[in-house]
Design a protein around this motif. Structure first.
Motif, PDB file in Angstrom:
ATOM      1  N   GLY A  72       0.791  -1.226   0.000  1.00 28.59           N
ATOM      2  CA  GLY A  72       0.000   0.000   0.000  1.00 28.59           C
ATOM      3  C   GLY A  72       0.818   1.269   0.000  1.00 28.59           C
ATOM      4  O   GLY A  72       0.269   2.359   0.050  1.00 28.59           O
ATOM      5  N   GLY A  73       2.138   1.126   0.011  1.00 31.99           N
ATOM      6  CA  GLY A  73       2.990   2.298   0.082  1.00 31.99           C
ATOM      7  C   GLY A  73       3.325   2.654   1.523  1.00 31.99           C
ATOM      8  O   GLY A  73       2.892   1.999   2.457  1.00 31.99           O
ATOM      9  N   PRO A  74       4.085   3.721   1.717  1.00 34.20           N
ATOM     10  CA  PRO A  74       4.630   4.049   3.038  1.00 34.20           C
ATOM     11  C   PRO A  74       3.692   4.822   3.972  1.00 34.20           C
ATOM     12  O   PRO A  74       4.090   5.166   5.083  1.00 34.20           O
ATOM     13  CB  PRO A  74       5.856   4.898   2.687  1.00 34.20           C
ATOM     14  N   LEU A  75       2.461   5.073   3.555  1.00 34.87           N
ATOM     15  CA  LEU A  75       1.558   5.900   4.353  1.00 34.87           C
ATOM     16  C   LEU A  75       1.321   5.331   5.749  1.00 34.87           C
ATOM     17  O   LEU A  75       1.319   6.057   6.745  1.00 34.87           O
ATOM     18  CB  LEU A  75       0.226   6.079   3.618  1.00 34.87           C
ATOM     19  N   PHE A  76       1.116   4.018   5.867  1.00 35.56           N
ATOM     20  CA  PHE A  76       0.862   3.376   7.150  1.00 35.56           C
ATOM     21  C   PHE A  76       1.964   2.353   7.424  1.00 35.56           C
ATOM     22  O   PHE A  76       2.423   1.668   6.513  1.00 35.56           O
ATOM     23  CB  PHE A  76      -0.492   2.667   7.158  1.00 35.56           C
ATOM     24  N   THR A  77       2.358   2.246   8.686  1.00 34.82           N
ATOM     25  CA  THR A  77       3.376   1.276   9.076  1.00 34.82           C
ATOM     26  C   THR A  77       2.914   0.505  10.296  1.00 34.82           C
ATOM     27  O   THR A  77       2.009   0.936  11.023  1.00 34.82           O
ATOM     28  CB  THR A  77       4.716   1.978   9.385  1.00 34.82           C
ATOM     29  N   PHE A  78       3.537  -0.631  10.520  1.00 33.72           N
ATOM     30  CA  PHE A  78       3.220  -1.444  11.689  1.00 33.72           C
ATOM     31  C   PHE A  78       3.730  -0.768  12.949  1.00 33.72           C
ATOM     32  O   PHE A  78       4.713  -0.040  12.921  1.00 33.72           O
ATOM     33  CB  PHE A  78       3.880  -2.823  11.581  1.00 33.72           C
ATOM     34  N   ASN A  79       3.048  -1.039  14.072  1.00 35.12           N
ATOM     35  CA  ASN A  79       3.568  -0.645  15.370  1.00 35.12           C
ATOM     36  C   ASN A  79       3.197  -1.713  16.401  1.00 35.12           C
ATOM     37  O   ASN A  79       2.476  -2.663  16.078  1.00 35.12           O
ATOM     38  CB  ASN A  79       3.100   0.761  15.778  1.00 35.12           C
ATOM     39  N   GLU A  80       3.673  -1.546  17.597  1.00 35.35           N
ATOM     40  CA  GLU A  80       3.502  -2.569  18.628  1.00 35.35           C
ATOM     41  C   GLU A  80       2.070  -2.697  19.155  1.00 35.35           C
ATOM     42  O   GLU A  80       1.787  -3.599  19.947  1.00 35.35           O
ATOM     43  CB  GLU A  80       4.467  -2.295  19.792  1.00 35.35           C
ATOM     44  N   ALA A  81       1.164  -1.836  18.712  1.00 36.87           N
ATOM     45  CA  ALA A  81      -0.220  -1.930  19.164  1.00 36.87           C
ATOM     46  C   ALA A  81      -0.876  -3.218  18.673  1.00 36.87           C
ATOM     47  O   ALA A  81      -1.861  -3.677  19.246  1.00 36.87           O
ATOM     48  CB  ALA A  81      -1.028  -0.721  18.695  1.00 36.87           C
ATOM     49  N   ILE A  82      -0.337  -3.812  17.627  1.00 35.39           N
ATOM     50  CA  ILE A  82      -0.821  -5.085  17.103  1.00 35.39           C
ATOM     51  C   ILE A  82       0.357  -6.043  17.042  1.00 35.39           C
ATOM     52  O   ILE A  82       1.429  -5.693  16.559  1.00 35.39           O
ATOM     53  CB  ILE A  82      -1.409  -4.932  15.680  1.00 35.39           C
ATOM     54  N   SER A  83       0.138  -7.252  17.554  1.00 38.14           N
ATOM     55  CA  SER A  83       1.172  -8.286  17.463  1.00 38.14           C
ATOM     56  C   SER A  83       0.480  -9.634  17.284  1.00 38.14           C
ATOM     57  O   SER A  83      -0.721  -9.763  17.526  1.00 38.14           O
ATOM     58  CB  SER A  83       2.052  -8.305  18.713  1.00 38.14           C
ATOM     59  N   PHE A  84       1.266 -10.609  16.877  1.00 44.63           N
ATOM     60  CA  PHE A  84       0.762 -11.963  16.711  1.00 44.63           C
ATOM     61  C   PHE A  84       1.472 -12.862  17.709  1.00 44.63           C
ATOM     62  O   PHE A  84       2.698 -12.825  17.827  1.00 44.63           O
ATOM     63  CB  PHE A  84       0.968 -12.458  15.279  1.00 44.63           C
ATOM     64  N   ILE A  85       0.691 -13.656  18.420  1.00 43.54           N
ATOM     65  CA  ILE A  85       1.226 -14.567  19.428  1.00 43.54           C
ATOM     66  C   ILE A  85       1.535 -15.901  18.774  1.00 43.54           C
ATOM     67  O   ILE A  85       0.690 -16.461  18.062  1.00 43.54           O
ATOM     68  CB  ILE A  85       0.219 -14.763  20.581  1.00 43.54           C
ATOM     69  N   VAL A  86       2.744 -16.389  19.030  1.00 41.84           N
ATOM     70  CA  VAL A  86       3.134 -17.728  18.593  1.00 41.84           C
ATOM     71  C   VAL A  86       3.279 -18.555  19.857  1.00 41.84           C
ATOM     72  O   VAL A  86       4.192 -18.341  20.650  1.00 41.84           O
ATOM     73  CB  VAL A  86       4.452 -17.710  17.791  1.00 41.84           C
ATOM     74  N   SER A  87       2.349 -19.470  20.057  1.00 42.25           N
ATOM     75  CA  SER A  87       2.326 -20.321  21.244  1.00 42.25           C
ATOM     76  C   SER A  87       3.190 -21.551  20.990  1.00 42.25           C
ATOM     77  O   SER A  87       2.901 -22.336  20.093  1.00 42.25           O
ATOM     78  CB  SER A  87       0.872 -20.723  21.531  1.00 42.25           C
ATOM     79  N   CYS A  88       4.243 -21.700  21.793  1.00 41.50           N
ATOM     80  CA  CYS A  88       5.248 -22.732  21.552  1.00 41.50           C
ATOM     81  C   CYS A  88       5.177 -23.844  22.586  1.00 41.50           C
ATOM     82  O   CYS A  88       4.920 -23.601  23.760  1.00 41.50           O
ATOM     83  CB  CYS A  88       6.639 -22.106  21.573  1.00 41.50           C
ATOM     84  N   LYS A  89       5.463 -25.071  22.139  1.00 40.36           N
ATOM     85  CA  LYS A  89       5.363 -26.235  23.032  1.00 40.36           C
ATOM     86  C   LYS A  89       6.576 -26.388  23.935  1.00 40.36           C
ATOM     87  O   LYS A  89       6.481 -26.980  25.004  1.00 40.36           O
ATOM     88  CB  LYS A  89       5.131 -27.508  22.229  1.00 40.36           C
ATOM     89  N   ASP A  90       7.741 -25.843  23.530  1.00 38.62           N
ATOM     90  CA  ASP A  90       8.948 -26.025  24.336  1.00 38.62           C
ATOM     91  C   ASP A  90       9.986 -24.974  23.965  1.00 38.62           C
ATOM     92  O   ASP A  90       9.770 -24.143  23.067  1.00 38.62           O
ATOM     93  CB  ASP A  90       9.515 -27.443  24.161  1.00 38.62           C
ATOM     94  N   GLN A  91      11.135 -25.020  24.675  1.00 41.73           N
ATOM     95  CA  GLN A  91      12.189 -24.037  24.444  1.00 41.73           C
ATOM     96  C   GLN A  91      12.754 -24.132  23.038  1.00 41.73           C
ATOM     97  O   GLN A  91      13.091 -23.110  22.418  1.00 41.73           O
ATOM     98  CB  GLN A  91      13.317 -24.208  25.475  1.00 41.73           C
ATOM     99  N   GLU A  92      12.851 -25.322  22.506  1.00 38.74           N
ATOM    100  CA  GLU A  92      13.377 -25.497  21.155  1.00 38.74           C
ATOM    101  C   GLU A  92      12.528 -24.733  20.133  1.00 38.74           C
ATOM    102  O   GLU A  92      13.053 -24.074  19.234  1.00 38.74           O
ATOM    103  CB  GLU A  92      13.447 -26.983  20.796  1.00 38.74           C
ATOM    104  N   GLU A  93      11.219 -24.816  20.306  1.00 40.84           N
ATOM    105  CA  GLU A  93      10.333 -24.104  19.384  1.00 40.84           C
ATOM    106  C   GLU A  93      10.440 -22.590  19.588  1.00 40.84           C
ATOM    107  O   GLU A  93      10.456 -21.820  18.620  1.00 40.84           O
ATOM    108  CB  GLU A  93       8.891 -24.585  19.576  1.00 40.84           C
ATOM    109  N   ILE A  94      10.537 -22.141  20.836  1.00 40.39           N
ATOM    110  CA  ILE A  94      10.739 -20.712  21.111  1.00 40.39           C
ATOM    111  C   ILE A  94      12.017 -20.237  20.422  1.00 40.39           C
ATOM    112  O   ILE A  94      12.025 -19.209  19.740  1.00 40.39           O
ATOM    113  CB  ILE A  94      10.805 -20.442  22.628  1.00 40.39           C
TER     114      ILE A  94
END
Length: 155
Positions: A72-94
């Motif tokens: 969409g071009g540079p008008l809007f950028t990501f910020n920390e107000a939105i994030s995606f959680i990756v739920s991991c089974k163990d330390q190796e996956e983290i």
């Protein structure tokens, strides 16, 4: 055309939508690019000028979760107000996801990281609630960048 999920995140990239989709599909299991539609002819609308060959609608799935994205071009950028959680089974996956998704050291805190596209992720153990029940565990977690399960268990 693929059937859309009832609710889907839509990610607005400056001009890296295709690169991001390819990267994320390589990082996450059970993932695929569903479709990529490019901007139509520039002469159709002033908003299309300079967008030839760029993504107007990209559909992809990351480990069973459907996403849409666009350039969409540079008008809007990501910020920390939105994030995606990756739920991991163990330390190796983290450790795996952290190595793939953390690219901005100054953004790392309590399992949060930011990738090379500016998107924020939370890479946490599936049992995070159990690992942060005591004040000592919470203090340890607050001092961590990447979550280290053993440190929380030993707190």
């Amino acid at each position: 055309m693929a059937e859309l999920a009832p609710i889907q995140p839509c990610l607005w990239f400056d001009n890296q939508a295709r690169e991001a989709m390819t990267y994320y599909v390589d990082v996450f299991p059970n993932s695929r690019i569903i479709s990529i539609d490019e901007y139509p002819d520039e002469s159709l609308d002033e908003h299309f000028v300079g967008m030839s060959g760029k993504v107007i609608n990209g559909q992809f799935t990351l480990n069973g979760v459907d996403f849409v994205c666009l350039d969409g071009g540079p008008l809007f950028t990501f910020n920390e107000a939105i994030s995606f959680i990756v739920s991991c089974k163990d330390q190796e996956e983290i450790d795996y996801y952290w190595s793939k998704l953390s690219h901005v050291a100054e953004s790392e805190q309590c399992g949060w990281c930011k990738d090379q596209f500016g998107l924020s992720w939370q890479i946490i153990p599936a049992n995070m609630g159990e690992l942060t029940r005591t004040p000592a565990q919470v203090q340890v977690m607050m001092a961590q960048k990447k979550i280290v399960i053993a440190e929380l268990e030993n707190a």
